[in-house]
Design an enzyme around this catalytic site. Structure first.
Site, PDB file in Angstrom:
ATOM      1  N   GLU A 126      14.256  59.742  39.534  1.00 22.42           N
ATOM      2  CA  GLU A 126      14.318  58.385  38.965  1.00 22.42           C
ATOM      3  C   GLU A 126      13.211  57.535  39.587  1.00 22.42           C
ATOM      4  OE1 GLU A 126      18.231  56.786  39.483  1.00 22.42           O
ATOM      5  OE2 GLU A 126      19.144  58.385  38.274  1.00 22.42           O
ATOM      6  N   SER A 131      12.221  61.965  46.382  1.00 19.39           N
ATOM      7  CA  SER A 131      12.669  62.879  47.433  1.00 19.39           C
ATOM      8  C   SER A 131      14.124  62.620  47.810  1.00 19.39           C
ATOM      9  CB  SER A 131      11.775  62.721  48.672  1.00 19.39           C
ATOM     10  OG  SER A 131      10.511  63.285  48.423  1.00 19.39           O
ATOM     11  N   GLY A 339     -19.457  76.616  44.942  1.00 17.99           N
ATOM     12  CA  GLY A 339     -20.434  75.573  45.252  1.00 17.99           C
ATOM     13  C   GLY A 339     -20.459  74.514  44.162  1.00 17.99           C
ATOM     14  N   GLU A 363       9.633  69.860  42.335  1.00 17.41           N
ATOM     15  CA  GLU A 363      10.769  70.671  42.833  1.00 17.41           C
ATOM     16  C   GLU A 363      10.888  70.563  44.362  1.00 17.41           C
ATOM     17  OE1 GLU A 363      11.925  74.178  40.841  1.00 17.41           O
ATOM     18  OE2 GLU A 363      10.940  73.599  38.971  1.00 17.41           O
ATOM     19  N   THR A 365       8.866  68.068  47.589  1.00 22.89           N
ATOM     20  CA  THR A 365       7.571  68.041  48.275  1.00 22.89           C
ATOM     21  C   THR A 365       7.581  69.003  49.468  1.00 22.89           C
ATOM     22  OG1 THR A 365       8.304  66.312  49.774  1.00 22.89           O
ATOM     23  CG2 THR A 365       7.256  65.573  47.716  1.00 22.89           C
TER      24      THR A 365
HETATM   25  N1  CAA Z   1      22.943  74.291  47.563  1.00 22.62           N
HETATM   26  C1  CAA Z   1      24.212  73.814  47.441  1.00 22.62           C
HETATM   27  N2  CAA Z   1      24.620  72.653  47.996  1.00 22.62           N
HETATM   28  C2  CAA Z   1      23.716  71.934  48.676  1.00 22.62           C
HETATM   29  C3  CAA Z   1      22.377  72.362  48.830  1.00 22.62           C
HETATM   30  C4  CAA Z   1      22.007  73.597  48.244  1.00 22.62           C
HETATM   31  N3  CAA Z   1      20.761  74.059  48.347  1.00 22.62           N
HETATM   32  N4  CAA Z   1      21.701  71.438  49.542  1.00 22.62           N
HETATM   33  C5  CAA Z   1      22.571  70.469  49.838  1.00 22.62           C
HETATM   34  N5  CAA Z   1      23.789  70.770  49.316  1.00 22.62           N
HETATM   35  C6  CAA Z   1      25.025  70.001  49.446  1.00 22.62           C
HETATM   36  C7  CAA Z   1      25.336  69.779  50.906  1.00 22.62           C
HETATM   37  O1  CAA Z   1      26.082  70.835  51.450  1.00 22.62           O
HETATM   38  C8  CAA Z   1      26.124  68.487  50.880  1.00 22.62           C
HETATM   39  O2  CAA Z   1      27.469  68.746  50.518  1.00 22.62           O
HETATM   40  P1  CAA Z   1      28.680  68.506  51.606  1.00 22.62           P
HETATM   41  O3  CAA Z   1      28.568  67.054  51.980  1.00 22.62           O
HETATM   42  O4  CAA Z   1      29.906  68.847  50.830  1.00 22.62           O
HETATM   43  O5  CAA Z   1      28.365  69.426  52.724  1.00 22.62           O
HETATM   44  C9  CAA Z   1      25.495  67.731  49.718  1.00 22.62           C
HETATM   45  O6  CAA Z   1      24.845  68.693  48.899  1.00 22.62           O
HETATM   46  C10 CAA Z   1      24.484  66.711  50.176  1.00 22.62           C
HETATM   47  O7  CAA Z   1      23.505  67.383  50.924  1.00 22.62           O
HETATM   48  P2  CAA Z   1      22.642  66.674  52.031  1.00 22.62           P
HETATM   49  O8  CAA Z   1      23.548  65.905  52.942  1.00 22.62           O
HETATM   50  O9  CAA Z   1      21.741  67.688  52.639  1.00 22.62           O
HETATM   51  O10 CAA Z   1      21.817  65.624  51.146  1.00 22.62           O
HETATM   52  P3  CAA Z   1      20.621  64.653  51.542  1.00 22.62           P
HETATM   53  O11 CAA Z   1      20.736  63.455  50.714  1.00 22.62           O
HETATM   54  O12 CAA Z   1      20.540  64.503  53.007  1.00 22.62           O
HETATM   55  O13 CAA Z   1      19.253  65.400  51.057  1.00 22.62           O
HETATM   56  C11 CAA Z   1      17.605  66.845  50.236  1.00 22.62           C
HETATM   57  C12 CAA Z   1      19.070  66.597  50.621  1.00 22.62           C
HETATM   58  C13 CAA Z   1      17.328  68.267  50.645  1.00 22.62           C
HETATM   59  C14 CAA Z   1      16.617  65.941  50.913  1.00 22.62           C
HETATM   60  C15 CAA Z   1      17.543  66.687  48.714  1.00 22.62           C
HETATM   61  O14 CAA Z   1      17.708  65.335  48.348  1.00 22.62           O
HETATM   62  C16 CAA Z   1      16.273  67.209  48.087  1.00 22.62           C
HETATM   63  O15 CAA Z   1      16.117  68.406  47.904  1.00 22.62           O
HETATM   64  N6  CAA Z   1      15.366  66.281  47.703  1.00 22.62           N
HETATM   65  C17 CAA Z   1      14.226  66.654  46.908  1.00 22.62           C
HETATM   66  C18 CAA Z   1      14.549  66.493  45.462  1.00 22.62           C
HETATM   67  C19 CAA Z   1      13.732  67.363  44.591  1.00 22.62           C
HETATM   68  O16 CAA Z   1      13.460  68.516  44.888  1.00 22.62           O
HETATM   69  N7  CAA Z   1      13.354  66.812  43.461  1.00 22.62           N
HETATM   70  C20 CAA Z   1      12.624  67.545  42.490  1.00 22.62           C
HETATM   71  C21 CAA Z   1      13.048  67.112  41.137  1.00 22.62           C
HETATM   72  S1  CAA Z   1      12.959  68.333  39.912  1.00 22.62           S
HETATM   73  C22 CAA Z   1      11.357  68.515  39.537  1.00 22.62           C
HETATM   74  O17 CAA Z   1      10.480  68.187  40.254  1.00 22.62           O
HETATM   75  C23 CAA Z   1      11.115  69.218  38.271  1.00 22.62           C
HETATM   76  C24 CAA Z   1      10.303  68.531  37.276  1.00 22.62           C
HETATM   77  O18 CAA Z   1      10.723  68.254  36.173  1.00 22.62           O
HETATM   78  C25 CAA Z   1       8.886  68.348  37.572  1.00 22.62           C
END
Ligand code: CAA
Length: 386
Positions: A126, A131, A339, A363, A365
């Site tokens: 959004e 991130s 080059g 997907e 950073t």
């Molecule tokens: N599989 C399953 N569950 C997961 C998980 C995974 N890989 N990663 C996290 N979770 C769960 C956690 O266990 C947690 O659940 P519980 O509280 O029940 O334990 C919940 O999800 C929240 O997890 P976090 O506390 O780790 O969440 P966070 O807010 O601290 O952040 C993050 C996690 C890794 C930073 C995540 O926000 C992230 O990956 N951010 C990047 C987003 C992203 O990749 N965006 C790309 C968009 S898509 C795209 O780019 C495609 C396009 O169209 C171009």
């Protein structure tokens, strides 16, 4: 499906030939016109590329992750815009349904996604939640047998051609963070859903990203994927797989660029001998090869582990981190070996240089992959598993 070696080799060879014979000759045209020709899309349908990761019972090839990565290596050997045509159907657009969909949802959507008659797209990001995906603000408020969606999604790949979206939205506005988020399958023709114009981008012309707006879009409750409040986990599970796939594409592009730089270095002479005989050029070629090979091996290992049922969150992020940074370095060296010609559009190298930049961003950073890896390490240590 676990493929025997012969069928797997045939599939990989078929995709290799398709890429070399049909896509590579059109790279310049796709870059200039910002469009992949319909004839190529039709051939991709015939080859079954849209359905690589959809189970056979729904009309797909149902590849295991190892085979999908082998195919992605091949798809990477041309402009990444070609891969993007099928990329969301193979990965982030379909996998929430494959992994968490009900029987009805799968039966309704997966056959069309597998054939390529329906384009599937993934709407997580959004304007204020990139991130920090769990900070998303799009709301899905329950109203009887529906949810009413309001909000904006940004930079959504293939949104302009999508027939169906996987949308992450906040069903519980009082619960901040991941726990208030749910996932939905939303048809593109839902009243109140509109798609913005494609953004002008640095690279990957021919692949498009757009805003998706929800203005009181009513979505039947049966379109929720997984339980209420579980949508963030759905998204993260989808991304675990997507990150492996993108890593494999990075390796394919790097292998293509190595071929380009070696061929050029053999032909082009300076100081009375081919560039390939100059040691500083050799160093660039050798470093590129060693790093690409390392990425290929990592990805194969992670893919096999995923196929064996292991949780690969840390490994997928490690692969994405390494492979996307690696292909950036390889593209930079390719420009350097060429080059001045590397900077001139006619040779196509500068286009790859621009194209690969997004791999370190979408997907997740590089910095997000680092966070995921570090957190997973800490968790493992706390459990005494390190
Ligand atoms: N599989 C399953 N569950 C997961 C998980 C995974 N890989 N990663 C996290 N979770 C769960 C956690 O266990 C947690 O659940 P519980 O509280 O029940 O334990 C919940 O999800 C929240 O997890 P976090 O506390 O780790 O969440 P966070 O807010 O601290 O952040 C993050 C996690 C890794 C930073 C995540 O926000 C992230 O990956 N951010 C990047 C987003 C992203 O990749 N965006 C790309 C968009 S898509 C795209 O780019 C495609 C396009 O169209 C171009």
């Amino acid at each position: 499906m676990a493929f025997d070696d012969e069928i797997r080799a045939q599939l990989v060879e078929t995709v290799h030939r398709f890429v070399a014979e049909k896509c590579v000759p059109l790279e310049g045209q796709v870059g200039d016109e910002d469009k992949v020709p319909g004839s190529i899309v039709a051939e991709m349908k015939e080859l079954g590329l849209f359905g690589l990761a959809v189970p056979e019972e729904y009309g797909g090839l149902g590849l295991d992750m190892e085979t999908e990565c082998l195919v992605a290596f091949e798809l990477g050997r041309t402009s990444p815009a070609f891969r993007s045509v099928v990329g969301t159907n193979i990965g982030i657009g379909s996998q929430a349904l494959v992994l968490f969909g009900t029987q009805e949802q799968k039966t309704r959507w997966l056959p069309g996604i597998a054939s390529g008659d329906l384009v599937a797209s993934f709407a997580l990001t959004e304007p204020e939640a990139g991130s920090d995906a769990a900070g998303l603000k799009t709301r899905a408020i329950r109203d009887g047998e529906h949810y009413v969606l309001n909000g904006t999604k940004r930079y959504i790949t293939n949104a302009n051609v999508a027939d169906v979206f996987t949308v992450m939205a906040r069903t519980d506005p009082d619960t901040p963070g991941a726990k208030g988020v749910s996932a939905f399958v939303v048809p593109a023709d839902t009243p109140g859903l509109s798609v913005g114009a494609p953004e002008k981008k640095m690279g990957q012309q021919g692949a498009h990203i757009c805003d998706v707006n929800f203005d009181d879009a009513r979505v039947p409750a049966e379109n929720r994927i997984g339980a209420e409040g579980e949508g963030f986990k759905v998204a993260m599970s989808v991304l675990d797989k997507g990150r492996l796939h993108i890593s494999a594409v990075c390796v394919g592009v790097a292998e293509r660029l190595i071929r380009e730089m070696v061929n050029y270095a053999l032909e082009r002479e300076q100081f009375g001998k081919p560039l390939a005989e100059h040691q500083l050029i050799q160093a660039m070629m050798a470093d590129s090869q060693a790093e690409t090979y390392a990425a290929r091996c990592m990805i194969m290992d992670a893919a096999r582990r995923r196929d064996a049922g292991e949780r690969v969150t840390m490994l997928a992020s490690s692969c994405k981190l390494f492979a996307s940074e690696m292909v950036g370095r390889v593209a930079d060296r390719a420009v350097q070996v060429f080059g001045g010609a590397g900077y001139v559009a006619d040779y196509g190298i500068e286009r790859f240089y621009r194209d690969v930049r997004i791999f370190r961003l979408y997907e997740g950073t590089t910095q997000i992959q680092q966070i995921v890896v570090a957190r997973e390490l800490a968790r493992a240590a706390q459990k005494g598993e390190l």
